[in-house]
Write a protein that holds these residues in place. Structure first.
Motif, PDB file in Angstrom:
ATOM      1  N   ASP A   1      19.527  -9.530  -6.612  1.00 32.68           N
ATOM      2  CA  ASP A   1      18.333 -10.378  -6.549  1.00 32.68           C
ATOM      3  C   ASP A   1      17.063  -9.538  -6.652  1.00 32.68           C
ATOM      4  N   VAL A   2      17.072  -8.406  -5.976  1.00 34.35           N
ATOM      5  CA  VAL A   2      15.890  -7.539  -5.970  1.00 34.35           C
ATOM      6  C   VAL A   2      15.555  -7.068  -7.374  1.00 34.35           C
ATOM      7  N   ILE A   3      16.566  -6.642  -8.117  1.00 35.11           N
ATOM      8  CA  ILE A   3      16.279  -6.092  -9.439  1.00 35.11           C
ATOM      9  C   ILE A   3      15.754  -7.174 -10.386  1.00 35.11           C
ATOM     10  N   GLN A   4      16.183  -8.425 -10.205  1.00 33.99           N
ATOM     11  CA  GLN A   4      15.625  -9.523 -10.992  1.00 33.99           C
ATOM     12  C   GLN A   4      14.166  -9.762 -10.636  1.00 33.99           C
ATOM     13  N   ASN A   5      13.845  -9.659  -9.354  1.00 32.23           N
ATOM     14  CA  ASN A   5      12.464  -9.844  -8.916  1.00 32.23           C
ATOM     15  C   ASN A   5      11.574  -8.675  -9.321  1.00 32.23           C
ATOM     16  N   ILE A   6      12.155  -7.493  -9.470  1.00 28.79           N
ATOM     17  CA  ILE A   6      11.402  -6.361 -10.016  1.00 28.79           C
ATOM     18  C   ILE A   6      10.988  -6.676 -11.449  1.00 28.79           C
ATOM     19  N   GLN A   7      11.885  -7.237 -12.226  1.00 26.09           N
ATOM     20  CA  GLN A   7      11.587  -7.569 -13.620  1.00 26.09           C
ATOM     21  C   GLN A   7      10.447  -8.576 -13.739  1.00 26.09           C
ATOM     22  N   THR A   8      10.424  -9.552 -12.843  1.00 21.83           N
ATOM     23  CA  THR A   8       9.385 -10.578 -12.903  1.00 21.83           C
ATOM     24  C   THR A   8       8.098 -10.155 -12.215  1.00 21.83           C
ATOM     25  N   GLY A   9       8.165  -9.078 -11.431  1.00 19.41           N
ATOM     26  CA  GLY A   9       6.982  -8.621 -10.717  1.00 19.41           C
ATOM     27  C   GLY A   9       6.800  -9.241  -9.348  1.00 19.41           C
ATOM     28  N   ASN A  10       7.752 -10.074  -8.897  1.00 16.28           N
ATOM     29  CA  ASN A  10       7.658 -10.671  -7.567  1.00 16.28           C
ATOM     30  C   ASN A  10       7.933  -9.648  -6.470  1.00 16.28           C
TER      31      ASN A  10
ATOM     32  N   TRP B   1      10.350   0.344 -14.594  1.00 14.33           N
ATOM     33  CA  TRP B   1       9.869   1.710 -14.812  1.00 14.33           C
ATOM     34  C   TRP B   1      10.571   2.621 -13.807  1.00 14.33           C
ATOM     35  N   VAL B   2      11.309   3.580 -14.329  1.00 20.88           N
ATOM     36  CA  VAL B   2      12.009   4.548 -13.481  1.00 20.88           C
ATOM     37  C   VAL B   2      11.955   5.887 -14.187  1.00 20.88           C
ATOM     38  N   ASN B   3      11.454   6.876 -13.489  1.00 18.47           N
ATOM     39  CA  ASN B   3      11.242   8.168 -14.112  1.00 18.47           C
ATOM     40  C   ASN B   3      12.051   9.278 -13.455  1.00 18.47           C
ATOM     41  N   TYR B   4      12.933   8.893 -12.543  1.00 19.72           N
ATOM     42  CA  TYR B   4      13.690   9.911 -11.816  1.00 19.72           C
ATOM     43  C   TYR B   4      14.993   9.306 -11.312  1.00 19.72           C
TER      44      TYR B   4
ATOM     45  N   GLN C   1       7.583  -2.807 -14.034  1.00 22.14           N
ATOM     46  CA  GLN C   1       6.686  -2.486 -15.136  1.00 22.14           C
ATOM     47  C   GLN C   1       5.509  -3.466 -15.181  1.00 22.14           C
ATOM     48  N   LYS C   2       5.782  -4.720 -14.857  1.00 22.17           N
ATOM     49  CA  LYS C   2       4.727  -5.729 -14.855  1.00 22.17           C
ATOM     50  C   LYS C   2       3.667  -5.405 -13.810  1.00 22.17           C
ATOM     51  N   ALA C   3       4.104  -5.006 -12.617  1.00 24.87           N
ATOM     52  CA  ALA C   3       3.152  -4.652 -11.567  1.00 24.87           C
ATOM     53  C   ALA C   3       2.379  -3.394 -11.932  1.00 24.87           C
ATOM     54  N   LEU C   4       3.067  -2.453 -12.529  1.00 29.04           N
ATOM     55  CA  LEU C   4       2.420  -1.210 -12.938  1.00 29.04           C
ATOM     56  C   LEU C   4       1.349  -1.481 -13.990  1.00 29.04           C
ATOM     57  N   ASP C   5       1.665  -2.319 -14.959  1.00 30.62           N
ATOM     58  CA  ASP C   5       0.719  -2.622 -16.036  1.00 30.62           C
ATOM     59  C   ASP C   5      -0.504  -3.378 -15.531  1.00 30.62           C
ATOM     60  N   ALA C   6      -0.371  -4.071 -14.392  1.00 26.98           N
ATOM     61  CA  ALA C   6      -1.484  -4.859 -13.862  1.00 26.98           C
ATOM     62  C   ALA C   6      -2.522  -4.005 -13.135  1.00 26.98           C
ATOM     63  N   LEU C   7      -2.176  -2.743 -12.861  1.00 26.90           N
ATOM     64  CA  LEU C   7      -3.124  -1.857 -12.182  1.00 26.90           C
ATOM     65  C   LEU C   7      -4.218  -1.399 -13.127  1.00 26.90           C
ATOM     66  N   SER C   8      -5.302  -0.921 -12.535  1.00 24.61           N
ATOM     67  CA  SER C   8      -6.325  -0.261 -13.353  1.00 24.61           C
ATOM     68  C   SER C   8      -5.724   0.998 -13.950  1.00 24.61           C
ATOM     69  N   PRO C   9      -6.232   1.455 -15.096  1.00 30.57           N
ATOM     70  CA  PRO C   9      -5.678   2.669 -15.709  1.00 30.57           C
ATOM     71  C   PRO C   9      -5.639   3.864 -14.761  1.00 30.57           C
ATOM     72  N   SER C  10      -6.698   4.049 -13.969  1.00 29.43           N
ATOM     73  CA  SER C  10      -6.721   5.212 -13.079  1.00 29.43           C
ATOM     74  C   SER C  10      -5.673   5.102 -11.985  1.00 29.43           C
ATOM     75  N   ALA C  11      -5.504   3.897 -11.417  1.00 26.68           N
ATOM     76  CA  ALA C  11      -4.505   3.721 -10.362  1.00 26.68           C
ATOM     77  C   ALA C  11      -3.098   3.859 -10.933  1.00 26.68           C
ATOM     78  N   ARG C  12      -2.873   3.345 -12.131  1.00 31.18           N
ATOM     79  CA  ARG C  12      -1.549   3.453 -12.758  1.00 31.18           C
ATOM     80  C   ARG C  12      -1.186   4.915 -12.970  1.00 31.18           C
ATOM     81  N   GLU C  13      -2.129   5.677 -13.480  1.00 33.59           N
ATOM     82  CA  GLU C  13      -1.865   7.108 -13.706  1.00 33.59           C
ATOM     83  C   GLU C  13      -1.591   7.807 -12.384  1.00 33.59           C
ATOM     84  N   THR C  14      -2.326   7.451 -11.343  1.00 35.17           N
ATOM     85  CA  THR C  14      -2.161   8.083 -10.038  1.00 35.17           C
ATOM     86  C   THR C  14      -0.794   7.772  -9.439  1.00 35.17           C
TER      87      THR C  14
END
Length: 358
Positions: free
Chosen positions: A104-113, A168-171, A272-285
């Motif tokens: 359930d969690v991974i589905q909610n990650i996809q939707t951004g909930n 989004w997973v980098n590690y 990824q949806k939550a990440l994309d919703a951030l400001s560019p500076s916060a996303r990079e941080t």
């Protein structure tokens, strides 16, 4: 594929030595480089002088107990997110599966909930079948071997592929190695597995491994494992020591046959949806801090996993049998490699990469 399987059998003795007397293949916790570093930074936005976005509160779903080193290490990363984004990103913790099952969690990650999750990376195979290689029995001889594979371009590409599914997973770190934890006896030989009902994750690799060893594989929700073991619904399961702690398994299943059966890939995924919703500076941080801290977080979690084992042995809560000769086990599960490679696209190529850095 013939070459891959021939190499597998040729390396049986190497695997046997790696499993003898230690749980990570090295006898030590991972090096300062952590369990692995994907190095994949594709899709990162430029920070620059972009204006800050509106403050957001991200939900963090995890199976961890709050009072653990692993949980504290992750919270330290989230604290840096809040501080270094000037409060644009704060994280609210939900421990011990409070937000539902991992599926359930991974589905909610996809939707951004749900915006952040700590979970077993085995679930990622549903998005890229090549990832199934990570759950093959006796695929990795130890932590260092795992690290070398995750440093390859092929492994980095697998991680990057999940972005197309909103993750989004980098590690991908190794939290520990899955072993056989049973209620009634140690399994000192392959024959001892025959007829045992073993709970496994709902995937072809783990269920296939149980059946190849002569057991009967069943699935059940993680939260039900304690009751399953306690009531005799199953005779055992395939956890890391941290998983045993999370459900208090030593109370009902005190026997561990340690054979470094499956590397438990784990870590933090971000919507990824939550990440994309951030400001560019916060996303990079957020992404920069993630890359800086995840190796240390996974090193902490690996150390903690080993500490559970050592403490329980000292307290007499578990009995551990360390398999010295893996040859019969590897021979028994060899058909599983072949079946999975034929069934799932990309697995055959990944087996070749794993063997190339063995």
């Amino acid at each position: 594929m013939k070459k891959a399987f021939a190499l597998m059998m040729a390396l049986v003795m190497i695997l046997s030595l790696a499993a003898c007397g230690n749980s990570g293949g090295t006898g030590e916790a991972p090096s300062s480089g952590g369990a692995s570093n994907s190095g994949n930074n594709s899709g990162q936005a430029e920070g620059g002088d972009a204006p800050a976005g509106d403050p957001v509160v991200w939900k963090w779903a995890c199976n961890l107990l709050e009072d653990t080193d692993g949980a504290r290490a992750m919270v330290a990363m989230f604290d840096r997110w809040a501080e270094e984004t000037n409060g644009e990103v704060t994280v609210e913790a939900y421990y011990q599966g409070a937000l539902g099952s991992e599926a359930d969690v991974i589905q909610n990650i996809q939707t951004g909930n749900i915006q952040v999750a700590q979970l077993s990376y085995s679930l990622l195979a549903q998005f890229n079948p090549a990832w199934t290689v990570m759950d093959l029995p006796f695929m990795f001889s130890g932590v260092e071997h795992y690290n070398r594979f995750m440093a390859t371009e092929e492994a980095k590409a697998m991680l990057q592929s999940f972005q197309a599914d909103g993750i989004w997973v980098n590690y991908a770190g190794v939290q520990g190695f899955r072993n056989i934890n049973t209620t009634k006896k140690l399994c000192r030989t392959v024959d001892d597995f025959k007829g045992l009902i073993i709970r496994a994750m709902d995937n072809a690799s783990q269920l296939g491994a149980v059946e190849a060893l002569g057991g009967i594989g069943i699935t059940m929700p993680y939260a039900d494992c304690y009751n399953g073991l306690n009531t005799g619904v199953c005779d055992g399961w395939i956890p890391i020591y941290t998983g045993m702690s999370e459900i208090s398994a030593p109370e009902v299943a005190p026997y561990v046959t340690e054979c470094n059966m499956i590397a438990s890939a784990a870590g933090i995924i971000v919507s990824q949806k939550a990440l994309d919703a951030l400001s560019p500076s916060a996303r990079e941080t957020v992404m920069r801090i993630y890359d800086e801290m995840m190796p240390g977080i996974m090193e902490t979690m690996y150390d903690e996993d080993q500490q559970y084992k050592e403490t329980w042995i000292e307290e007499g809560k578990i009995e551990v049998y360390e398999v010295e000769d893996l040859t019969p086990y590897v021979e028994a599960v060899a058909p599983v490699w072949e079946k999975i490679a034929a069934q799932f696209e990309g697995v055959s190529d990944m087996i070749e990469v794993v063997n190339s850095v063995r």
